[in-house]
Design a protein around this motif. Structure first.
Motif, PDB file in Angstrom:
ATOM      1  N   ALA A 141      47.500  46.637  45.791  1.00 34.44           N
ATOM      2  CA  ALA A 141      47.847  47.167  44.415  1.00 34.44           C
ATOM      3  C   ALA A 141      48.236  46.032  43.363  1.00 34.44           C
ATOM      4  CB  ALA A 141      48.568  48.231  44.352  1.00 34.44           C
ATOM      5  N   MET A 158      42.634  47.759  37.448  1.00 33.46           N
ATOM      6  CA  MET A 158      41.977  46.682  37.027  1.00 33.46           C
ATOM      7  C   MET A 158      41.745  45.646  38.283  1.00 33.46           C
ATOM      8  SD  MET A 158      44.272  45.718  33.736  1.00 33.46           S
ATOM      9  CE  MET A 158      44.649  47.021  32.700  1.00 33.46           C
ATOM     10  N   CYS A 159      42.044  45.895  39.620  1.00 31.79           N
ATOM     11  CA  CYS A 159      42.125  44.839  40.279  1.00 31.79           C
ATOM     12  C   CYS A 159      41.174  45.323  41.802  1.00 31.79           C
ATOM     13  CB  CYS A 159      43.343  44.321  40.949  1.00 31.79           C
ATOM     14  SG  CYS A 159      44.452  45.533  41.850  1.00 31.79           S
ATOM     15  N   ALA A 160      41.120  46.491  41.885  1.00 33.02           N
ATOM     16  CA  ALA A 160      40.134  46.950  43.248  1.00 33.02           C
ATOM     17  C   ALA A 160      41.007  46.615  44.776  1.00 33.02           C
ATOM     18  CB  ALA A 160      38.913  46.477  43.153  1.00 33.02           C
ATOM     19  N   THR A 161      42.505  46.354  44.544  1.00 30.87           N
ATOM     20  CA  THR A 161      42.882  45.745  45.823  1.00 30.87           C
ATOM     21  C   THR A 161      43.827  47.215  46.299  1.00 30.87           C
ATOM     22  OG1 THR A 161      45.185  44.752  44.606  1.00 30.87           O
ATOM     23  CG2 THR A 161      43.236  43.520  45.342  1.00 30.87           C
ATOM     24  N   LEU A 165      34.682  49.411  39.375  1.00 31.41           N
ATOM     25  CA  LEU A 165      35.904  48.590  40.193  1.00 31.41           C
ATOM     26  C   LEU A 165      35.434  48.512  41.670  1.00 31.41           C
ATOM     27  CD1 LEU A 165      39.108  49.475  38.443  1.00 31.41           C
ATOM     28  CD2 LEU A 165      38.270  47.171  38.985  1.00 31.41           C
ATOM     29  N   ASP A 192      32.542  48.319  42.903  1.00 28.02           N
ATOM     30  CA  ASP A 192      31.665  47.446  43.483  1.00 28.02           C
ATOM     31  C   ASP A 192      32.339  46.190  43.610  1.00 28.02           C
ATOM     32  OD1 ASP A 192      29.446  49.171  42.955  1.00 28.02           O
ATOM     33  OD2 ASP A 192      29.135  48.677  40.943  1.00 28.02           O
ATOM     34  N   GLY A 193      33.602  45.897  42.919  1.00 34.19           N
ATOM     35  CA  GLY A 193      34.177  44.672  43.368  1.00 34.19           C
ATOM     36  C   GLY A 193      35.148  44.477  44.501  1.00 34.19           C
ATOM     37  N   THR A 194      35.240  45.546  45.334  1.00 33.91           N
ATOM     38  CA  THR A 194      36.206  45.431  46.648  1.00 33.91           C
ATOM     39  C   THR A 194      35.663  44.385  47.547  1.00 33.91           C
ATOM     40  OG1 THR A 194      34.756  47.103  47.822  1.00 33.91           O
ATOM     41  CG2 THR A 194      36.767  47.937  46.339  1.00 33.91           C
ATOM     42  N   ALA A 195      36.921  43.746  48.013  1.00 33.47           N
ATOM     43  CA  ALA A 195      36.384  42.904  49.341  1.00 33.47           C
ATOM     44  C   ALA A 195      35.845  43.174  50.276  1.00 33.47           C
ATOM     45  CB  ALA A 195      38.006  42.111  49.453  1.00 33.47           C
ATOM     46  N   THR A 247      41.593  41.448  49.675  1.00 28.99           N
ATOM     47  CA  THR A 247      41.125  40.419  48.676  1.00 28.99           C
ATOM     48  C   THR A 247      40.287  39.308  49.257  1.00 28.99           C
ATOM     49  OG1 THR A 247      42.715  38.824  49.350  1.00 28.99           O
ATOM     50  CG2 THR A 247      43.326  40.321  47.554  1.00 28.99           C
TER      51      THR A 247
END
Lengths: 107, 407
Positions: free
Chosen positions: A38, A45-48, A71, A73-76, A107
């Motif tokens: 988080a 905003m971060c997808a963590t 968001l 789509d941007g996960t690690a 990440t």
């Protein structure tokens, strides 16, 4: 009170009690669940704070918004059909017993 | 010190504690921590007589103000100057100095251009440049951690990612410094920066035009969103300008802060060396600990209750982000730099709808640079005079001479 179980990638389970109105991310960080970062503090905003929702629970969650969808789509870790951001899962009494699986990485 | 004639407000609400120090003075910038504590302990809301504005320094109130953008607006400027009364020194930002619903549209565009998805293809290149920089610095041994590292690394990746031409890049840091000085009062820092601003402004205006931006970069992506109808063609250059204003100096200060922390706290460097995956959090914790962006203002749009006091409409409120990031009500051992701390929730990048839109770029740069150093460096020693750089908004160093040894 809503009980949520976080399942680590190695199968280890951590059960925590969430306060009314908290998000699953807030409950996780307050209880020091390691697999939830988080980084943006819940501002979507971060997808963590990515989680895989247990199959039995997926349909019982409110539908995701467009921001969350983008968001994810941007996960690690790999995005799957059961992927959600835990900051967007508001814990109501109806979600007592919710099971969330943690991804390998954030990440 | 007494209240001055420049007071924009209507005077403090009864019962609000008054403080008369100057939050934009060199003395305060040199060592703000005792005053931060005084601010937090005075009350949840204070009145700053020097400028006739309210201030909040506790985490809870800073967070509350940041997260109620309709009551505490940005469209009247996020500096001391009230745009309802004074003309902005440059055309108003359509994202930083805007409120919903206008803000929602422009924010969505920058949010997508700088999203987690957009970061993925950048990572390997950013990491390679960081590795090369770390190798070069280790070969040199002794250097200035500000110019040769904190500035040099972001300058080696960010302007290219944005798609800027090679010529004229020397204007980037002075322009950013000018923007952040402009949020302060009309003191010497702000006046001198604006007096010298013409060439930097001319450079930036020119670079924001579509024909000057390399295809594939962030800038070109913003212009493409105008083709898609998400913003107008007149708005696109102003959004590119936002990246030029806020995308470089901030990461310079963030990386500088992290190196300064690791040089001062060798136990934390040792921890990082033993587990380089902590690099990302070492950067994040430095952003909390040093808070490179120290302050921003908001303006009330109505009478509002804050910290038990009623504050009128049209009042400026100065948020001390750096003080909130060390508020003992929120943080355990707040004055300790701890790279294993759970940093989530710090307001070093702000919070709410205006939270730093480039935070993922900042974290990527911070992580790969610190990780490259962690895997190579055995020790960091400060070998000369540490000089502070003064800015009305930013906290950081002018010079940090260090010597590093290989692991």
């Amino acid at each position: 009170m809503t009980i949520v179980t976080f399942v680590h990638p190695d199968g280890r389970e951590q059960r925590i009690a969430a306060d009314a109105g908290e998000s699953a991310m807030q409950a996780a960080t307050r209880n020091d669940i390691n697999g939830i970062l988080a980084e943006c503090g819940g501002n979507a905003m971060c997808a963590t704070c990515h989680v895989y929702v247990d199959a039995a629970w997926l349909a019982r969650l409110p539908a995701m918004g467009g921001d969350e969808d983008a968001l994810l789509d941007g996960t690690a870790a790999e995005r799957r059909a059961e992927s959600r951001l835990s900051c967007q899962i508001k814990l109501s009494a109806g979600l007592d017993g919710l099971i969330l699986h943690l991804p390998e990485r954030q990440t | 010190m007494t209240a001055t004639a420049t007071s924009p407000g209507q005077g403090a609400a009864p019962g609000v504690p008054h403080l008369d120090f100057d939050p934009f003075s060199i003395e305060f910038f040199a060592d703000p921590f005792a005053t931060h504590e005084e601010l937090r302990e005075a009350g949840p809301v204070v009145y700053l007589d020097t400028y006739g504005v309210y201030g909040v320094a506790r985490y809870a109130e800073v967070h509350a103000v940041l997260n109620d953008p309709l009551t505490f607006c940005s469209s009247r400027g996020v500096g001391l100057s009230d745009f309802a009364k004074e003309k902005p020194w440059r055309p108003q930002s359509i994202i930083l100095e805007a409120d919903p619903p206008a803000h929602t549209r422009t924010r969505a565009v920058l949010g997508q251009v700088l999203s987690a998805t957009a970061m993925k293809p950048l990572r390997s290149h950013f990491a390679a440049r960081a590795e090369a920089k770390a190798d070069e610095l280790l070969a040199r041994g002794s250097f200035d951690a500000i110019t040769d590292l904190a500035e040099a690394y972001p300058l080696s990746v960010f302007p290219d990612a944005l798609g800027l031409q090679q010529e004229g890049r020397e204007h980037l840091l002075p322009y950013a410094s000018l923007v952040f000085n402009s949020f302060g009062p009309p003191n010497r820092l702000r006046q001198e920066a604006i007096e010298r601003s013409a060439p930097h402004q001319a450079y930036v205006a020119e670079q924001c035009r579509r024909e000057n931006l390399v295809p594939g970069g962030f800038g070109a992506c913003i212009h493409a969103r105008a083709d898609a109808g998400d913003i107008t063609h007149d708005e696109a250059p102003l959004l590119v300008r936002s990246l030029l204003s806020a995308g470089l100096d901030t990461t310079v200060y963030g990386i500088g802060a992290t190196v300064y922390c690791l040089a001062r706290f060798p136990d934390q460097l040792a921890k990082l060396r033993s587990d380089p995956t902590l690099a990302r959090n070492a950067f994040e914790e430095a952003v909390r600990f040093e808070s490179p962006v120290q302050t921003f203002f908001r303006t009330t749009t109505r009478e509002v209750e804050l910290g038990g006091h009623s504050i009128g409409e049209g009042e400026k409120i100065l948020m001390f982000l750096g003080a909130a990031n060390r508020d003992p009500r929120r943080w355990e051992n707040p004055d300790r730099y701890d790279i294993t701390r759970r940093t989530a929730g710090h307001v070093g990048f702000g919070s709410g709808i205006h939270m730093c839109v480039g935070q993922l770029v900042a974290r990527l740069e911070g992580e790969v640079m610190l990780s490259a150093l962690a895997r190579r460096v055995g020790s960091i020693e400060i070998t000369g005079e540490v000089k502070r750089r003064y800015n009305n908004t930013l906290r950081g160093l002018e010079s940090l001479p260090i010597t590093i040894t290989p692991a």
